[in-house]
Write a protein that holds these residues in place. Structure first.
Motif, PDB file in Angstrom:
ATOM      1  N   GLN A  71       4.123  11.912   7.336  1.00  0.00           N
ATOM      2  CA  GLN A  71       3.764  10.728   6.551  1.00  0.00           C
ATOM      3  C   GLN A  71       3.502  11.065   5.086  1.00  0.00           C
ATOM      4  O   GLN A  71       2.842  10.320   4.380  1.00  0.00           O
ATOM      5  N   VAL A  72       4.017  12.191   4.646  1.00  0.00           N
ATOM      6  CA  VAL A  72       3.918  12.584   3.239  1.00  0.00           C
ATOM      7  C   VAL A  72       5.229  12.223   2.552  1.00  0.00           C
ATOM      8  O   VAL A  72       6.309  12.350   3.134  1.00  0.00           O
ATOM      9  N   LEU A  73       5.124  11.754   1.319  1.00  0.00           N
ATOM     10  CA  LEU A  73       6.300  11.492   0.491  1.00  0.00           C
ATOM     11  C   LEU A  73       6.570  12.768  -0.301  1.00  0.00           C
ATOM     12  O   LEU A  73       5.722  13.227  -1.054  1.00  0.00           O
ATOM     13  N   TYR A  74       7.742  13.376  -0.085  1.00  0.00           N
ATOM     14  CA  TYR A  74       8.114  14.636  -0.719  1.00  0.00           C
ATOM     15  C   TYR A  74       9.124  14.382  -1.831  1.00  0.00           C
ATOM     16  O   TYR A  74       9.948  13.487  -1.739  1.00  0.00           O
ATOM     17  N   ARG A  75       9.038  15.202  -2.878  1.00  0.00           N
ATOM     18  CA  ARG A  75      10.007  15.139  -3.979  1.00  0.00           C
ATOM     19  C   ARG A  75      10.878  16.378  -3.918  1.00  0.00           C
ATOM     20  O   ARG A  75      10.394  17.489  -3.749  1.00  0.00           O
ATOM     21  N   CYS A  76      12.166  16.186  -4.029  1.00  0.00           N
ATOM     22  CA  CYS A  76      13.109  17.299  -4.040  1.00  0.00           C
ATOM     23  C   CYS A  76      13.099  17.896  -5.448  1.00  0.00           C
ATOM     24  O   CYS A  76      13.423  17.219  -6.411  1.00  0.00           O
ATOM     25  N   SER A 112       2.765  12.711  -2.307  1.00  0.00           N
ATOM     26  CA  SER A 112       1.546  12.016  -1.918  1.00  0.00           C
ATOM     27  C   SER A 112       1.503  11.832  -0.403  1.00  0.00           C
ATOM     28  O   SER A 112       2.534  11.701   0.249  1.00  0.00           O
ATOM     29  N   PHE A 113       0.284  11.809   0.133  1.00  0.00           N
ATOM     30  CA  PHE A 113       0.087  11.501   1.544  1.00  0.00           C
ATOM     31  C   PHE A 113       0.000   9.985   1.658  1.00  0.00           C
ATOM     32  O   PHE A 113      -0.816   9.342   1.003  1.00  0.00           O
ATOM     33  N   CYS A 114       0.862   9.396   2.472  1.00  0.00           N
ATOM     34  CA  CYS A 114       0.930   7.937   2.619  1.00  0.00           C
ATOM     35  C   CYS A 114      -0.044   7.503   3.712  1.00  0.00           C
ATOM     36  O   CYS A 114       0.284   7.555   4.907  1.00  0.00           O
ATOM     37  N   ILE A 115      -1.226   7.060   3.307  1.00  0.00           N
ATOM     38  CA  ILE A 115      -2.278   6.693   4.254  1.00  0.00           C
ATOM     39  C   ILE A 115      -1.827   5.543   5.160  1.00  0.00           C
ATOM     40  O   ILE A 115      -2.076   5.548   6.355  1.00  0.00           O
ATOM     41  N   ALA A 116      -1.140   4.555   4.608  1.00  0.00           N
ATOM     42  CA  ALA A 116      -0.673   3.404   5.384  1.00  0.00           C
ATOM     43  C   ALA A 116       0.702   3.639   6.005  1.00  0.00           C
ATOM     44  O   ALA A 116       1.251   2.766   6.653  1.00  0.00           O
ATOM     45  N   LEU A 174      16.474   1.488   2.336  1.00  0.00           N
ATOM     46  CA  LEU A 174      17.899   1.439   2.644  1.00  0.00           C
ATOM     47  C   LEU A 174      18.741   1.960   1.497  1.00  0.00           C
ATOM     48  O   LEU A 174      18.337   1.944   0.344  1.00  0.00           O
ATOM     49  N   GLY A 175      19.930   2.416   1.829  1.00  0.00           N
ATOM     50  CA  GLY A 175      20.864   2.915   0.825  1.00  0.00           C
ATOM     51  C   GLY A 175      20.420   4.260   0.270  1.00  0.00           C
ATOM     52  O   GLY A 175      19.829   5.069   0.967  1.00  0.00           O
ATOM     53  N   ASN A 176      20.697   4.462  -0.989  1.00  0.00           N
ATOM     54  CA  ASN A 176      20.326   5.716  -1.640  1.00  0.00           C
ATOM     55  C   ASN A 176      18.987   5.622  -2.363  1.00  0.00           C
ATOM     56  O   ASN A 176      18.665   6.474  -3.173  1.00  0.00           O
ATOM     57  N   SER A 177      18.214   4.580  -2.077  1.00  0.00           N
ATOM     58  CA  SER A 177      16.930   4.405  -2.721  1.00  0.00           C
ATOM     59  C   SER A 177      15.931   5.451  -2.232  1.00  0.00           C
ATOM     60  O   SER A 177      16.028   5.946  -1.118  1.00  0.00           O
ATOM     61  N   ASP A 178      14.951   5.755  -3.091  1.00  0.00           N
ATOM     62  CA  ASP A 178      13.904   6.685  -2.704  1.00  0.00           C
ATOM     63  C   ASP A 178      13.001   6.033  -1.664  1.00  0.00           C
ATOM     64  O   ASP A 178      12.753   4.819  -1.699  1.00  0.00           O
ATOM     65  N   ASP A 179      12.490   6.847  -0.726  1.00  0.00           N
ATOM     66  CA  ASP A 179      11.496   6.365   0.217  1.00  0.00           C
ATOM     67  C   ASP A 179      10.209   6.068  -0.537  1.00  0.00           C
ATOM     68  O   ASP A 179      10.018   6.528  -1.669  1.00  0.00           O
ATOM     69  N   GLN A 180       9.302   5.305   0.097  1.00  0.00           N
ATOM     70  CA  GLN A 180       8.057   4.894  -0.563  1.00  0.00           C
ATOM     71  C   GLN A 180       6.900   4.899   0.418  1.00  0.00           C
ATOM     72  O   GLN A 180       7.101   4.782   1.632  1.00  0.00           O
ATOM     73  N   CYS A 181       5.691   4.985  -0.129  1.00  0.00           N
ATOM     74  CA  CYS A 181       4.494   4.807   0.687  1.00  0.00           C
ATOM     75  C   CYS A 181       4.281   3.309   0.897  1.00  0.00           C
ATOM     76  O   CYS A 181       4.493   2.506  -0.013  1.00  0.00           O
ATOM     77  N   ALA A 182       3.873   2.935   2.121  1.00  0.00           N
ATOM     78  CA  ALA A 182       3.540   1.537   2.398  1.00  0.00           C
ATOM     79  C   ALA A 182       2.220   1.196   1.729  1.00  0.00           C
ATOM     80  O   ALA A 182       1.342   2.032   1.613  1.00  0.00           O
ATOM     81  N   LEU A 183       2.114  -0.016   1.269  1.00  0.00           N
ATOM     82  CA  LEU A 183       0.867  -0.462   0.611  1.00  0.00           C
ATOM     83  C   LEU A 183       0.055  -1.330   1.529  1.00  0.00           C
ATOM     84  O   LEU A 183       0.458  -1.986   2.378  1.00  0.00           O
TER      85      LEU A 183
END
Length: 106
Positions: free
Chosen positions: A71-76, A87-91, A97-106
């Motif tokens: 559940q961590v968002l990693y950067r290449c 960042s650690f995504c608490i939620a 979708l597609g080539n978009s970057d993943d995100q933490c839920a709010l």
């Protein structure tokens, strides 16, 4: 002639040395891309050790349990597939979708 055989042996040895030096992951992430830990493990063959190392090198993220690494968002960080914990995504971490970057839920 010994000379051609020596060249062939040297070439085979060099090829073997380079092939053994391949990184542990199968497909590196794309430079400057953000990905959830579970995507890196499931689709790009990173392992828990690599995720732990990335998190431990990031000051603001505390040590995490193995299941939390997903559940961590990693950067290449480079073109060789290096990672840094962003960042650690608490939620929870969300796949976009597609080539978009993943995100933490709010």
């Amino acid at each position: 002639m010994i000379f051609p055989q020596t060249i062939t042996s040297a070439a085979a040895t060099a090829f073997l040395a380079f092939s053994l030096g391949v990184d542990a992951f199968g497909t590196p992430c794309v430079y400057q891309q953000y990905k959830c830990g579970y995507n890196l493990v499931a689709t790009q063959v990173y392992n828990n050790t690599e995720l732990t190392t990335a998190v431990n090198m990031t000051g603001p993220i505390p040590p995490l349990a193995t299941n939390q690494l997903l559940q961590v968002l990693y950067r290449c960080t480079d073109t060789n597939g290096g990672l840094a914990g962003n960042s650690f995504c608490i939620a929870g971490c969300m796949t976009m979708l597609g080539n978009s970057d993943d995100q933490c839920a709010l």
